[in-house]
Design a protein around this motif. Structure first.
Motif, PDB file in Angstrom:
ATOM      1  N   ASP A 207       9.157   3.762 -25.112  1.00  0.00           N
ATOM      2  CA  ASP A 207      10.439   4.401 -24.808  1.00  0.00           C
ATOM      3  C   ASP A 207      11.659   3.541 -25.112  1.00  0.00           C
ATOM      4  N   THR A 208      11.498   2.221 -25.148  1.00  0.00           N
ATOM      5  CA  THR A 208      12.661   1.349 -25.318  1.00  0.00           C
ATOM      6  C   THR A 208      12.451   0.374 -26.467  1.00  0.00           C
ATOM      7  N   LEU A 209      13.560  -0.060 -27.022  1.00  0.00           N
ATOM      8  CA  LEU A 209      13.542  -1.038 -28.101  1.00  0.00           C
ATOM      9  C   LEU A 209      14.749  -1.951 -27.934  1.00  0.00           C
ATOM     10  N   GLU A 210      14.501  -3.252 -27.936  1.00  0.00           N
ATOM     11  CA  GLU A 210      15.584  -4.230 -27.910  1.00  0.00           C
ATOM     12  C   GLU A 210      15.456  -5.104 -29.145  1.00  0.00           C
ATOM     13  N   PHE A 211      16.525  -5.195 -29.898  1.00  0.00           N
ATOM     14  CA  PHE A 211      16.489  -6.006 -31.106  1.00  0.00           C
ATOM     15  C   PHE A 211      17.846  -6.646 -31.344  1.00  0.00           C
ATOM     16  N   ASP A 212      17.843  -7.738 -32.077  1.00  0.00           N
ATOM     17  CA  ASP A 212      19.073  -8.426 -32.439  1.00  0.00           C
ATOM     18  C   ASP A 212      19.413  -8.109 -33.889  1.00  0.00           C
ATOM     19  N   MET A 213      20.663  -7.762 -34.117  1.00  0.00           N
ATOM     20  CA  MET A 213      21.159  -7.551 -35.478  1.00  0.00           C
ATOM     21  C   MET A 213      22.188  -8.640 -35.740  1.00  0.00           C
TER      22      MET A 213
ATOM     23  N   THR B  77      14.876   9.374 -25.316  1.00  0.00           N
ATOM     24  CA  THR B  77      14.607  10.417 -24.326  1.00  0.00           C
ATOM     25  C   THR B  77      13.148  10.845 -24.370  1.00  0.00           C
ATOM     26  N   GLY B  78      12.394  10.336 -25.335  1.00  0.00           N
ATOM     27  CA  GLY B  78      10.983  10.686 -25.469  1.00  0.00           C
ATOM     28  C   GLY B  78      10.694  11.621 -26.612  1.00  0.00           C
ATOM     29  N   ILE B  79      11.736  12.120 -27.267  1.00  0.00           N
ATOM     30  CA  ILE B  79      11.537  13.035 -28.392  1.00  0.00           C
ATOM     31  C   ILE B  79      10.894  12.306 -29.562  1.00  0.00           C
TER      32      ILE B  79
END
Length: 325
Positions: free
Chosen positions: A78-84, A292-294
């Motif tokens: 459900d979640t993603l954390e990344f550095d750009m 949102t899960g889509i």
């Protein structure tokens, strides 16, 4: 585009140590946002992103290729954390806005209520139904087009069951409360889903949250030990400052500035505020995307990139047409 996966604890410590190295005034002005006691320093606004008055900041493609990268810090269903890293705030904000408002999804558009004997009014029920996330891959559908009499065709409904056999189309969550029914009450509703984007209606937005922040940077200007070190640790979020034993002395060390919320609590202490420099790395953006899960969050980011690419291509096409005219 380079994509890097999570750093080990040692690598994070090494990164923090490198970032704490002193830099020239020119580099600090161009690459850091400094948090002061009553304001923010080194904030520039120009007509051209990444360009600062008095410096030759001509954009260079080869330099951009060398400096730009994406580090994936955390990823789950459900979640993603990344550095750009290596981009301007305008580009980072473009990704955020596209994720919120221009990545298409499927949502309930038409609600035909044949019978509603519950206490929920028809309009409220229809509104609730429209906000239920629908687990249907929007890439398999087309946008609605204007319909003319010549467009009327016979389509066997039964074929849809074969085409979307593996899609498992339906609500993302089965426990979203729509209405409380008392004995004898019933709902008889037919709903039609369509493809849309968030800027048309919030129900089409594919993310619960999509945000970014600059990477915090904490520099200790001199050795802080003893009772001061303990107080310094309490001024920051857990995990930012740790107390280490150095030759029998308690010495404060920056362990992971990423966890800092930039509250500036340390600046309230007269004996500490001149011993610490608080800043943020101007071109290092920490993104947090919650689906949102889509669709999975990594797919949403990919789709946002595709939308941005199509925008750029459209803009270049318009420029070419303008030159021809």
């Amino acid at each position: 585009m380079e994509v890097f996966y999570p750093l080990s604890a040692q690598e994070k410590n090494d990164t923090t140590t490198k970032m704490a190295a002193p830099m020239s005034n020119v580099d600090e002005i161009r690459n850091r946002v400094i948090l002061g006691e009553f304001g923010v320093k080194n904030v520039h606004t120009t007509d051209y992103p990444g360009n600062y008055p008095g410096y030759d900041d001509t954009w260079d493609l080869e330099k951009f290729k060398k400096t730009f990268r994406i580090d994936i810090v955390h990823s789950d269903e459900d979640t993603l954390e990344f550095d750009m890293i290596g981009i301007d705030a305008s580009i980072a904000n473009a990704f955020r806005r596209i994720l919120l408002a221009e990545v298409p999804t499927m949502a309930i558009e038409k609600v035909f209520i044949y019978n509603n004997t519950s206490i929920i009014q028809d309009e409220i029920l229809a509104h609730r139904l429209g906000l239920v996330p629908i687990k249907a891959d929007p890439r398999l559908f087309e946008y609605r087009n204007p319909v003319y009499s010549g467009d009327i065709k016979w389509l066997p409904i039964g074929n849809q069951a074969d085409v979307f056999a593996d899609a498992k189309i339906g609500p993302v969550h089965g426990d979203i409360l729509l209405a409380q029914l008392r004995p004898g009450q019933e709902l008889d509703v037919v709903m039609h889903c369509v493809k849309g984007i968030g800027k048309d209606h919030a129900k089409f937005s594919p993310v619960a949250t999509a945000s970014y922040r600059l990477l915090p940077e904490i520099t200790l200007l001199q050795t802080i030990e003893g009772e001061q070190a303990e107080r310094l640790k309490r001024c920051f979020s857990p995990g930012v400052i740790e107390i280490q034993n150095v030759n029998g002395r308690k010495v404060a060390k920056v362990v992971n500035s990423r966890l800092d919320t930039c509250s500036r609590e340390v600046l309230r202490h007269d004996d500490l505020k001149n011993l610490v420099k608080l800043g943020r790395v101007r071109d290092h953006f920490i993104f947090s995307v919650e689906s949102t899960g889509i669709l999975p969050p990594d797919v949403l980011v990919t789709e946002a990139i595709n939308v941005l690419i199509s925008k750029c291509q459209k803009f270049l096409t318009e420029l070419d047409m303008a030159e021809m005219d």
